[in-house]
Design an enzyme around this catalytic site. Structure first.
Site, PDB file in Angstrom:
ATOM      1  N   GLU A 148       0.809  -1.231   0.000  1.00 30.95           N
ATOM      2  CA  GLU A 148       0.000   0.000   0.000  1.00 30.95           C
ATOM      3  C   GLU A 148       0.838   1.276   0.000  1.00 30.95           C
ATOM      4  O   GLU A 148       0.662   2.146   0.849  1.00 30.95           O
ATOM      5  CB  GLU A 148      -0.992  -0.049   1.173  1.00 30.95           C
ATOM      6  CG  GLU A 148      -1.891  -1.280   1.076  1.00 30.95           C
ATOM      7  CD  GLU A 148      -2.814  -1.498   2.275  1.00 30.95           C
ATOM      8  OE1 GLU A 148      -2.834  -0.649   3.187  1.00 30.95           O
ATOM      9  OE2 GLU A 148      -3.502  -2.532   2.302  1.00 30.95           O
ATOM     10  N   ASN A 189       2.237  -4.808  -3.330  1.00 31.42           N
ATOM     11  CA  ASN A 189       0.843  -5.220  -3.132  1.00 31.42           C
ATOM     12  C   ASN A 189       0.004  -3.990  -2.796  1.00 31.42           C
ATOM     13  O   ASN A 189       0.450  -3.118  -2.041  1.00 31.42           O
ATOM     14  CB  ASN A 189       0.814  -6.223  -1.962  1.00 31.42           C
ATOM     15  CG  ASN A 189      -0.518  -6.890  -1.754  1.00 31.42           C
ATOM     16  OD1 ASN A 189      -1.139  -7.364  -2.692  1.00 31.42           O
ATOM     17  ND2 ASN A 189      -0.974  -6.939  -0.503  1.00 31.42           N
ATOM     18  N   HIS A 225     -10.215  -6.097  -2.691  1.00 27.78           N
ATOM     19  CA  HIS A 225     -11.280  -5.906  -1.702  1.00 27.78           C
ATOM     20  C   HIS A 225     -12.395  -5.135  -2.411  1.00 27.78           C
ATOM     21  O   HIS A 225     -12.306  -3.930  -2.601  1.00 27.78           O
ATOM     22  CB  HIS A 225     -10.773  -5.098  -0.504  1.00 27.78           C
ATOM     23  CG  HIS A 225      -9.780  -5.834   0.329  1.00 27.78           C
ATOM     24  ND1 HIS A 225     -10.119  -6.960   1.059  1.00 27.78           N
ATOM     25  CD2 HIS A 225      -8.461  -5.639   0.532  1.00 27.78           C
ATOM     26  CE1 HIS A 225      -9.045  -7.415   1.690  1.00 27.78           C
ATOM     27  NE2 HIS A 225      -8.026  -6.638   1.380  1.00 27.78           N
ATOM     28  N   GLU A 254      -6.010 -10.703  -1.869  1.00 26.63           N
ATOM     29  CA  GLU A 254      -6.873 -10.538  -0.682  1.00 26.63           C
ATOM     30  C   GLU A 254      -8.355 -10.447  -1.074  1.00 26.63           C
ATOM     31  O   GLU A 254      -9.112  -9.667  -0.484  1.00 26.63           O
ATOM     32  CB  GLU A 254      -6.471  -9.262   0.088  1.00 26.63           C
ATOM     33  CG  GLU A 254      -4.998  -9.199   0.452  1.00 26.63           C
ATOM     34  CD  GLU A 254      -4.619  -7.997   1.321  1.00 26.63           C
ATOM     35  OE1 GLU A 254      -5.515  -7.305   1.841  1.00 26.63           O
ATOM     36  OE2 GLU A 254      -3.403  -7.768   1.482  1.00 26.63           O
ATOM     37  N   ASP A 256     -12.143 -10.280  -1.541  1.00 24.58           N
ATOM     38  CA  ASP A 256     -13.427 -10.460  -0.860  1.00 24.58           C
ATOM     39  C   ASP A 256     -14.407  -9.461  -1.449  1.00 24.58           C
ATOM     40  O   ASP A 256     -14.009  -8.501  -2.100  1.00 24.58           O
ATOM     41  CB  ASP A 256     -13.330 -10.383   0.679  1.00 24.58           C
ATOM     42  CG  ASP A 256     -12.691  -9.130   1.227  1.00 24.58           C
ATOM     43  OD1 ASP A 256     -12.552  -8.146   0.475  1.00 24.58           O
ATOM     44  OD2 ASP A 256     -12.331  -9.121   2.420  1.00 24.58           O
TER      45      ASP A 256
END
Ligand code: G2I
Length: 333
Positions: A148, A189, A225, A254, A256
């Protein structure tokens, strides 16, 4: 001979059509990618059903919090590897691959790191990476080295690393990680870099420039996400393809899909569609090598804590029953 073949084909066809979705077998058997989940050591230790589904469905694990700096060295010089070691041991026993998460992140950073002056900070970051990547040398398939680093507009996030160490901290982090574990694939990432936008443009330019300089960066991690409230991002497949064209791997790290509560059958169908579109985009690009979800059960998810009114973001419900999104992904490929 011809008749027999035709009869055999017909039988196969009937079987295929008649087979319920669950007959596809575990997720890990129906993809050519690593298929992973974030995992929490405490649930792994305490919940047999959690462990069973994780072991059955996935072939890669990412420690959700256990390898973060704030976990492993909350107090300077006092290391706590208990959670990380437990997950590494589980992976060893069950034959899972491990994605390490994460060596350098502005969040979940120990307080003591924030107060250091530039010269000391640089040494401490170098030491942290050497110690952690070195401890798990040879056991981690891929590391999220820097997490990030960008703002939404593509400028560098003004973290303690950026403001005190300058632009070069990212290249340094990759070089230090590579020295500590030469076989691990090293990734940058981020979230909101699924589609084509200012943040993914900046990530693209950075990776291009690091590769030109010979910095050991091997992959781009796309967190994914997503939320039904914000629509599906534009150009996911094109974005994955352009990263791959730089000569690096891509991983969905990641995934979702948050649902505005309450859950309805329609929303579960949309969630399945979102998951499926990311899954398909990854499978459309050869160098998209991994599809990892951020947890696998709605029983444990970071979402409700951070986004009140949203939840149910995972492939399995609280009782570990597979949801429509799971069936959408789990087709024979
Ligand atoms: O925020 C979602 C993810 C975004 N990308 C990087 C990931 O590392 C991040 O994971 C989440 C974890 O899922 C949460 O579990 O990172 C959070 C921290 O920013 C994690 O939350 C923390 C809580 O904030 C702490 O209060 C708690 O003690 O989890 C800790 C351990 O349960």
């Amino acid at each position: 001979m011809r008749t027999r073949l035709a009869a055999g084909t017909a039988v196969l066809l009937v079987l295929t059509l008649a087979a319920p979705a669950s007959a596809a077998g575990p997720l890990k058997h129906n993809t050519t990618r690593w298929v992973g989940s974030a995992v929490a050591a405490q649930h792994l230790a305490a919940e047999a059903d959690y462990r069973k589904v994780l072991t059955r469905e996935f072939d890669s694990v990412t420690p959700e919090n256990e390898m973060k700096w704030g976990t492993v060295e909350a107090v300077r010089g006092q290391y706590d590897w208990s959670g990380a070691d437990a997950i590494v041991a589980y992976a060893g026993k069950t034959g899972k691959s491990i994605r390490g998460h994460t060596l350098l992140w502005h969040s979940q950073l120990p307080d003591w790191v924030g107060g250091l002056e530039a010269a000391e900070l640089r040494g401490v970051v170098r030491e942290h990476i050497a110690v952690e990547a070195g401890r798990f040398r040879g056991k981690i398939r891929a590391w999220d080295v820097v997490n990030e680093a960008f703002n939404e507009d593509g400028t560098r996030r003004q973290t303690v690393f950026q403001t005190k160490l300058g632009d070069g901290y990212i290249a340094d982090a990759f070089r230090w990680a590579h020295a500590a574990d030469p076989k691990a694939k090293l990734y940058i990432n981020d979230y909101n870099v699924e589609g084509l936008n200012a943040k993914s443009d900046a990530t693209y330019e950075l990776v291009k420039s690091l590769r030109r300089q010979g910095v050991p960066i091997h992959g781009v991690g796309i967190q994914a996400h997503l939320s039904l409230m914000y629509g599906f991002p534009e150009g996911v497949r094109e974005n994955i393809a352009r990263f791959a064209a730089l000569g690096v791997d891509v991983a969905i790290t990641e995934a979702d899909v948050r649902i505005p509560l309450p859950v309805t059958p329609e929303k579960l169908a949309s969630q399945a569609d979102y998951f499926g579109r990311v899954w398909d985009a990854c499978h459309a690009v050869k160098r998209c090598v991994e599809f990892t979800t951020w947890g696998f059960t709605d029983r444990h998810s970071w979402v409700p804590d951070v986004f009140p009114g949203e939840g149910a973001a995972c492939l399995f419900d609280e009782n570990l029953r597979p949801k429509p999104a799971y069936h959408r992904l789990n087709r024979h490929r």
